[in-house]
Design a protein around this motif. Structure first.
Motif, PDB file in Angstrom:
ATOM      1  N   PRO A  38       0.835  -1.214   0.000  1.00 14.47           N
ATOM      2  CA  PRO A  38       0.000   0.000   0.000  1.00 14.47           C
ATOM      3  C   PRO A  38       0.866   1.259   0.000  1.00 14.47           C
ATOM      4  N   PRO A  39       0.291   2.417  -0.279  1.00 13.20           N
ATOM      5  CA  PRO A  39       1.046   3.684  -0.314  1.00 13.20           C
ATOM      6  C   PRO A  39       1.782   3.946   1.002  1.00 13.20           C
ATOM      7  N   LEU A  40       3.007   4.380   0.874  1.00  8.59           N
ATOM      8  CA  LEU A  40       3.863   4.750   2.008  1.00  8.59           C
ATOM      9  C   LEU A  40       3.900   3.670   3.095  1.00  8.59           C
ATOM     10  N   SER A  41       3.817   2.418   2.669  1.00  9.60           N
ATOM     11  CA  SER A  41       3.880   1.291   3.599  1.00  9.60           C
ATOM     12  C   SER A  41       5.099   0.432   3.253  1.00  9.60           C
ATOM     13  N   SER A  42       5.334  -0.594   4.051  1.00  8.70           N
ATOM     14  CA  SER A  42       6.446  -1.505   3.794  1.00  8.70           C
ATOM     15  C   SER A  42       5.988  -2.936   4.001  1.00  8.70           C
ATOM     16  N   SER A  43       6.698  -3.859   3.370  1.00  7.30           N
ATOM     17  CA  SER A  43       6.396  -5.283   3.510  1.00  7.30           C
ATOM     18  C   SER A  43       7.695  -6.045   3.724  1.00  7.30           C
ATOM     19  N   SER A  44       7.600  -7.129   4.471  1.00  8.21           N
ATOM     20  CA  SER A  44       8.752  -7.976   4.761  1.00  8.21           C
ATOM     21  C   SER A  44       8.726  -9.191   3.855  1.00  8.21           C
ATOM     22  N   TYR A  45       9.912  -9.606   3.383  1.00 12.24           N
ATOM     23  CA  TYR A  45      10.008 -10.733   2.451  1.00 12.24           C
ATOM     24  C   TYR A  45      11.073 -11.723   2.939  1.00 12.24           C
ATOM     25  N   ALA A  46      10.809 -12.994   2.722  1.00 11.92           N
ATOM     26  CA  ALA A  46      11.747 -14.044   3.109  1.00 11.92           C
ATOM     27  C   ALA A  46      12.428 -14.603   1.863  1.00 11.92           C
ATOM     28  N   LEU A  47      13.732 -14.767   1.960  1.00 15.24           N
ATOM     29  CA  LEU A  47      14.519 -15.425   0.913  1.00 15.24           C
ATOM     30  C   LEU A  47      14.952 -16.777   1.461  1.00 15.24           C
ATOM     31  N   LEU A  48      14.699 -17.857   0.728  1.00 11.35           N
ATOM     32  CA  LEU A  48      15.017 -19.200   1.184  1.00 11.35           C
ATOM     33  C   LEU A  48      16.120 -19.807   0.334  1.00 11.35           C
ATOM     34  N   LEU A  49      17.056 -20.493   1.017  1.00 11.16           N
ATOM     35  CA  LEU A  49      18.014 -21.348   0.310  1.00 11.16           C
ATOM     36  C   LEU A  49      17.351 -22.714   0.227  1.00 11.16           C
ATOM     37  N   SER A  50      16.807 -23.005  -0.899  1.00  6.27           N
ATOM     38  CA  SER A  50      15.913 -24.156  -1.035  1.00  6.27           C
ATOM     39  C   SER A  50      16.641 -25.478  -1.210  1.00  6.27           C
ATOM     40  N   GLN A  51      17.940 -25.439  -1.493  1.00 10.51           N
ATOM     41  CA  GLN A  51      18.705 -26.669  -1.667  1.00 10.51           C
ATOM     42  C   GLN A  51      19.815 -26.735  -0.615  1.00 10.51           C
ATOM     43  N   PRO A  52      19.622 -27.522   0.466  1.00  2.88           N
ATOM     44  CA  PRO A  52      20.674 -27.646   1.490  1.00  2.88           C
ATOM     45  C   PRO A  52      21.984 -28.144   0.872  1.00  2.88           C
ATOM     46  N   SER A  53      23.090 -27.682   1.421  1.00  5.21           N
ATOM     47  CA  SER A  53      24.404 -28.022   0.865  1.00  5.21           C
ATOM     48  C   SER A  53      25.419 -28.145   1.998  1.00  5.21           C
ATOM     49  N   ASP A  54      26.497 -28.892   1.723  1.00  2.37           N
ATOM     50  CA  ASP A  54      27.567 -29.028   2.713  1.00  2.37           C
ATOM     51  C   ASP A  54      28.530 -27.857   2.676  1.00  2.37           C
ATOM     52  N   GLN A  55      28.450 -27.054   1.643  1.00  2.00           N
ATOM     53  CA  GLN A  55      29.318 -25.884   1.562  1.00  2.00           C
ATOM     54  C   GLN A  55      28.557 -24.732   0.935  1.00  2.00           C
ATOM     55  N   PRO A  56      28.879 -23.517   1.327  1.00  2.00           N
ATOM     56  CA  PRO A  56      28.139 -22.362   0.792  1.00  2.00           C
ATOM     57  C   PRO A  56      28.358 -22.231  -0.709  1.00  2.00           C
ATOM     58  N   PRO A  57      27.284 -22.011  -1.455  1.00  2.00           N
ATOM     59  CA  PRO A  57      27.404 -21.903  -2.919  1.00  2.00           C
ATOM     60  C   PRO A  57      27.917 -20.524  -3.337  1.00  2.00           C
ATOM     61  N   LEU A  58      29.167 -20.268  -3.065  1.00  2.00           N
ATOM     62  CA  LEU A  58      29.751 -18.964  -3.386  1.00  2.00           C
ATOM     63  C   LEU A  58      30.158 -18.924  -4.847  1.00  2.00           C
ATOM     64  N   ILE A  59      29.753 -17.864  -5.513  1.00  2.00           N
ATOM     65  CA  ILE A  59      30.159 -17.657  -6.896  1.00  2.00           C
ATOM     66  C   ILE A  59      30.570 -16.203  -7.063  1.00  2.00           C
ATOM     67  N   SER A  60      31.247 -15.922  -8.136  1.00  2.00           N
ATOM     68  CA  SER A  60      31.638 -14.545  -8.446  1.00  2.00           C
ATOM     69  C   SER A  60      31.253 -14.244  -9.896  1.00  2.00           C
ATOM     70  N   PRO A  61      30.468 -13.196 -10.116  1.00  2.00           N
ATOM     71  CA  PRO A  61      29.868 -12.316  -9.103  1.00  2.00           C
ATOM     72  C   PRO A  61      28.770 -13.022  -8.323  1.00  2.00           C
ATOM     73  N   ALA A  62      28.413 -12.466  -7.181  1.00  2.00           N
ATOM     74  CA  ALA A  62      27.431 -13.083  -6.304  1.00  2.00           C
ATOM     75  C   ALA A  62      26.046 -13.085  -6.939  1.00  2.00           C
ATOM     76  N   ASP A  63      25.214 -14.064  -6.525  1.00  2.00           N
ATOM     77  CA  ASP A  63      23.809 -14.057  -6.934  1.00  2.00           C
ATOM     78  C   ASP A  63      23.130 -12.798  -6.409  1.00  2.00           C
ATOM     79  N   VAL A  64      22.073 -12.368  -7.117  1.00  2.00           N
ATOM     80  CA  VAL A  64      21.366 -11.155  -6.715  1.00  2.00           C
ATOM     81  C   VAL A  64      19.861 -11.380  -6.760  1.00  2.00           C
ATOM     82  N   ILE A  65      19.159 -10.500  -6.053  1.00  2.00           N
ATOM     83  CA  ILE A  65      17.692 -10.448  -6.103  1.00  2.00           C
ATOM     84  C   ILE A  65      17.300  -9.291  -7.011  1.00  2.00           C
ATOM     85  N   TYR A  66      16.410  -9.592  -7.961  1.00  2.00           N
ATOM     86  CA  TYR A  66      15.872  -8.531  -8.812  1.00  2.00           C
ATOM     87  C   TYR A  66      14.505  -8.118  -8.264  1.00  2.00           C
TER      88      TYR A  66
END
Length: 470
Positions: free
Chosen positions: A59-87
């Motif tokens: 709504p106008p002049l309001s804010s909303s909270s959003y959750a980002l999930l790592l949907s695939q569990p892994s034994d090591q962090p999936p680090l890449i360069s450049p890093a993944d981004v949210i559009y």
């Protein structure tokens, strides 16, 4: 219009945990005063990340909270360069209402009605990410920035715990970064292993040792045997910097077995460490809990240079351990025949001087016997030859560098021994080679008793002359 919404973060931090689905939240603020805004969230890697709420309305002049999930569990962090981004894509929604299918259709059609309001980098943070970066630092692009971001998700205690794996990696930059981030260099691994500096010494990285010392890292002699550890590795550079950096460090500190760093170096034949420790006050005569001196260890292991070094400064060749064995006996038991001559030659030289065996004396010297070597009483061969009146042996010894004014453990010189035994010609010979009647020793001045030379005018005159000079 620049944008319709604004995120509350510059990057989204995801606290990674091995084998678990992890999530994080962020907020978007609607900048429009009178109009609702439709929002679409996507990532550069949708197979890895997901949003429970991909489409929404703010709504106008309001804010909303959003959750980002790592949907695939892994034994090591999936680090890449450049890093993944949210559009973050947005569109004005005059009605203020729409179903999910309507929003999906709205954003499926590109056009001027759709804005790309934000691109938010995704960062993995937390101790497990830092551990991964430490163990794989050579393979991770942009280590510096990745490490700083990962550390931001750690508590001080977690950062401190990461010092040990960083030390094991041998990367001094990692240590500096952790210390800058608040790692406590005064913390202890546990009561047995001691300080973090002990870990660095065991790792053998002098640059890391220097960084820790510069950061105020301290040691506790009751637990930290850093000189012992450096000596065991033949790291004279570490021994030297530790000795110079801590004013109260003790090169004669003993471990639980009663052994000093000199014992440790002798047992391994580390002559460079031996010489440094001895040069700064190390005591080569100390026996451990089993009665072993450093010379015992060097002889038992067959270390020729170490035996030579210790023989020059130690008077323990005749010391027996709790098994009743000397260094010579240990060398013989272990088959180190190349040491037997060195460990016994001085004995043979003393015997030759006592028996007036000039040929044997010359033979021992030719084989490398120490002309100024001492017996258990501090007597050199010159003391013994002078006391026995062996003038020919005295001549040979003087011609081969025997010290004329050396004092034994009681403070007596060869001249004193010759005079006390009444050997006038030997005394004259020693005086001719510069012997002085009053030589200062650790026990003070031991004067010669002139009264006993009333019947030897040939001796009294030069003695009085030397006494006046003294």
């Amino acid at each position: 219009m620049d944008r319709l919404v604004k995120p509350d973060v510059k990057e989204v931090e995801l606290n990674f945990k091995r084998g678990q689905k992890c999530s994080t939240t962020f907020r978007l603020n609607n900048l429009m005063h009178t109009m609702s805004v439709a929002v679409s969230l996507t990532t550069t890697n949708p197979s890895l990340f997901s949003f429970p709420q991909q489409f929404s309305i703010i709504p106008p002049l309001s804010s909303s909270s959003y959750a980002l999930l790592l949907s695939q569990p892994s034994d090591q962090p999936p680090l890449i360069s450049p890093a993944d981004v949210i559009y973050v894509r947005t569109s004005m929604l005059p009605t203020g209402k729409a179903h999910q299918d309507d929003l999906r259709r709205l954003f499926s059609k590109p056009g001027p009605h759709v804005f790309r309001d934000a691109t938010i980098p995704i960062s993995f943070v937390g101790p497990q990410v830092v551990e991964f970066l430490i163990s794989n630092h050579a393979e991770v692009p942009e280590l510096s920035s990745s490490l700083r971001r990962a550390i931001s998700g750690c508590s001080q205690s977690q950062v401190t715990e990461l010092l040990n794996p960083a030390i094991d990696s041998g990367n001094a930059y990692l240590i500096s970064t952790l210390i800058d981030a608040g790692a406590d260099v005064h913390g202890r691994e546990n009561s047995d292993k001691g300080s973090i500096l002990s870990s660095a010494v065991r790792a053998g990285n002098i640059e890391i040792v220097k960084i820790l010392i510069a950061s105020g890292c301290e040691i506790d002699d009751s637990v930290d045997k850093v000189l012992h550890e450096a000596s065991a590795m033949n790291r004279v550079d570490l021994v030297e910097i530790l000795y110079k950096s801590f004013s109260d460090i003790d090169v004669n500190l003993v471990d639980s077995d009663g052994r000093t760093p000199i014992h440790i170096a002798a047992a391994r034949g580390h002559v460079g460490v031996l010489r440094f420790c001895l040069s700064v006050g190390g005591n080569a005569d100390v026996s451990d809990n089993n009665g072993w001196t450093p010379l015992h260890f060097a002889a038992a292991e067959g270390h020729l240079e170490a035996v030579e070094c210790l023989s020059e400064c130690s008077n323990t060749k005749y010391v027996v351990n709790k098994e009743g064995k000397t260094a010579f006996a240990l060398a013989a038991d272990n088959g180190h025949s190349h040491l037997l001559s060195l460990l016994r030659l001085d004995d043979l030289l003393q015997r030759a001087a006592r028996l007036d065996d000039v040929h044997g004396l010359k033979s021992c010297i030719a084989q490398g016997a120490m002309v100024n070597g001492r017996d258990q009483n501090g007597w050199t061969p010159l003391h013994r030859a002078a006391f026995k009146g062996r003038i020919e042996c005295v001549k040979v010894l003087l011609n081969h560098g025997a010290l004329v004014d050396v004092v034994d453990d009681a403070g007596f010189t060869p001249l004193y021994c010759a005079v006390e035994a009444g050997h006038v010609q030997v005394a004259l010979l020693l005086i001719a080679h510069g012997a002085r009647p009053n030589v200062k020793s650790l026990k003070g001045v031991v004067p010669i008793n002139f009264d006993r030379f009333k019947n030897h005018p040939a001796l009294i005159h030069p003695l009085n002359h030397e006494k006046e000079r003294a």
